[in-house]
Scaffold this active site. Structure first.
Site, mmCIF file in Angstrom:
data_model
loop_
_atom_site.group_PDB
_atom_site.id
_atom_site.type_symbol
_atom_site.label_atom_id
_atom_site.label_comp_id
_atom_site.label_asym_id
_atom_site.label_seq_id
_atom_site.Cartn_x
_atom_site.Cartn_y
_atom_site.Cartn_z
ATOM 1 N N ARG A 35 0.858 -1.181 0.000
ATOM 2 C CA ARG A 35 0.000 0.000 0.000
ATOM 3 C C ARG A 35 0.896 1.234 0.000
ATOM 4 O O ARG A 35 1.721 1.412 0.887
ATOM 5 C CB ARG A 35 -0.932 0.028 1.221
ATOM 6 N N ARG A 62 -3.301 26.615 -7.050
ATOM 7 C CA ARG A 62 -2.819 25.305 -6.622
ATOM 8 C C ARG A 62 -2.379 24.504 -7.851
ATOM 9 O O ARG A 62 -3.205 24.113 -8.684
ATOM 10 C CB ARG A 62 -3.904 24.547 -5.861
ATOM 11 N N ALA A 74 -4.168 29.119 5.712
ATOM 12 C CA ALA A 74 -3.744 27.806 6.204
ATOM 13 C C ALA A 74 -2.291 27.573 5.852
ATOM 14 O O ALA A 74 -1.734 28.253 4.993
ATOM 15 C CB ALA A 74 -4.616 26.707 5.583
ATOM 16 N N LEU A 76 1.444 24.791 6.750
ATOM 17 C CA LEU A 76 2.086 23.597 7.291
ATOM 18 C C LEU A 76 2.470 23.750 8.758
ATOM 19 O O LEU A 76 2.752 24.849 9.225
ATOM 20 C CB LEU A 76 3.349 23.290 6.488
ATOM 21 N N GLU A 91 -0.023 31.557 10.457
ATOM 22 C CA GLU A 91 -0.552 31.478 9.093
ATOM 23 C C GLU A 91 -1.575 32.574 8.823
ATOM 24 O O GLU A 91 -1.605 33.143 7.731
ATOM 25 C CB GLU A 91 -1.165 30.092 8.833
ATOM 26 N N GLU A 95 -0.764 34.999 5.752
ATOM 27 C CA GLU A 95 -1.587 34.931 4.541
ATOM 28 C C GLU A 95 -2.645 36.019 4.459
ATOM 29 O O GLU A 95 -3.120 36.328 3.367
ATOM 30 C CB GLU A 95 -2.241 33.551 4.412
ATOM 31 N N PRO A 113 -7.660 10.284 3.541
ATOM 32 C CA PRO A 113 -7.115 9.092 4.192
ATOM 33 C C PRO A 113 -6.922 7.894 3.266
ATOM 34 O O PRO A 113 -6.245 6.939 3.643
ATOM 35 C CB PRO A 113 -8.122 8.782 5.303
ATOM 36 N N GLU A 118 -2.294 12.955 6.024
ATOM 37 C CA GLU A 118 -2.395 14.380 6.348
ATOM 38 C C GLU A 118 -3.593 14.648 7.247
ATOM 39 O O GLU A 118 -4.703 14.181 7.009
ATOM 40 C CB GLU A 118 -2.537 15.234 5.092
ATOM 41 N N GLU A 143 1.910 32.245 -3.182
ATOM 42 C CA GLU A 143 1.323 33.132 -2.178
ATOM 43 C C GLU A 143 1.453 34.612 -2.553
ATOM 44 O O GLU A 143 0.758 35.454 -1.981
ATOM 45 C CB GLU A 143 1.947 32.879 -0.810
#
Length: 195
Positions: A35, A62, A74, A76, A91, A95, A113, A118, A143
């Protein structure tokens, strides 16, 4: 419930945001299958509401979907030892050039998932205003073109349910904030509970 024993774990690729791995996993009945999935550093997102009931949304390009999307501020979890709510505040400042006086935990979500571990922690920020120093954060790359828009929360719900907003964290954050507001904010958890 069946336990799925991982027999081996092989890293295929690594960068600063994620790695791609292959696990050999024992399935019910004993068969071992490979997997592949992405191991992600994790993220935070902010539903920032002003005193007029508007939510701060950004427009960001994106590359993976080759589109400019409506999103929450948002980013990391990439500062060692940083508390999750502090990452969310960072963030929001980076941003949207905003700060908040009140922070609550809105939701914790596994984004995809089926192919990634994540997890994004979504915070509700209220008592929102501009950064006190007035200096805008210097943004680069995708950004650099971020656009901040204040959208009425009810309108944002309509945008999410009509498919105009497709970013999963943004959809969940908007719907979660609308539900929290409808319940008199009783469904919110302390920001420190984020895990």
């Amino acid at each position: 419930m069946t336990t799925y024993e991982v027999r081996s774990h092989t890293e295929r690729l690594r960068n600063r945001v994620f790695s791609v791995v292959t696990d050999a996993v024992e399935m019910p009945g004993g068969e071992v299958v490979d997997r592949d999935y992405m191991v992600h550093v994790g993220a935070v997102g902010v539903v920032a509401l002003d005193g007029e009931g508007r939510v701060a949304l950004v427009r960001q390009y994106r590359p993976a979907v080759r589109q400019v999307l409506w999103e929450l501020p948002a980013g990391l979890i990439d500062v060692p030892g940083e508390a999750l709510v502090d990452a969310a505040a960072r963030e929001l400042a980076e941003e949207a050039d905003l700060v908040a006086g009140r922070w609550d935990l809105l939701a914790e979500v596994h984004t995809t998932p089926g192919c990634s571990n994540e997890k994004i922690r979504l915070f509700l920020a209220r008592d929102v205003g501009p950064k006190p120093d007035g200096d805008a954060y210097e943004r680069t790359h995708e950004e650099a073109d971020l656009e901040l828009h204040w959208v009425d929360l009810d309108e944002a719900v309509t945008m999410a349910l009509s498919g105009e907003i497709t970013n999963a964290a943004c959809v969940i954050g908007i719907l979660g904030a609308a539900q929290a507001r409808a319940s008199g904010w009783k469904t919110l958890r302390p920001a420190a509970e984020a895990g």
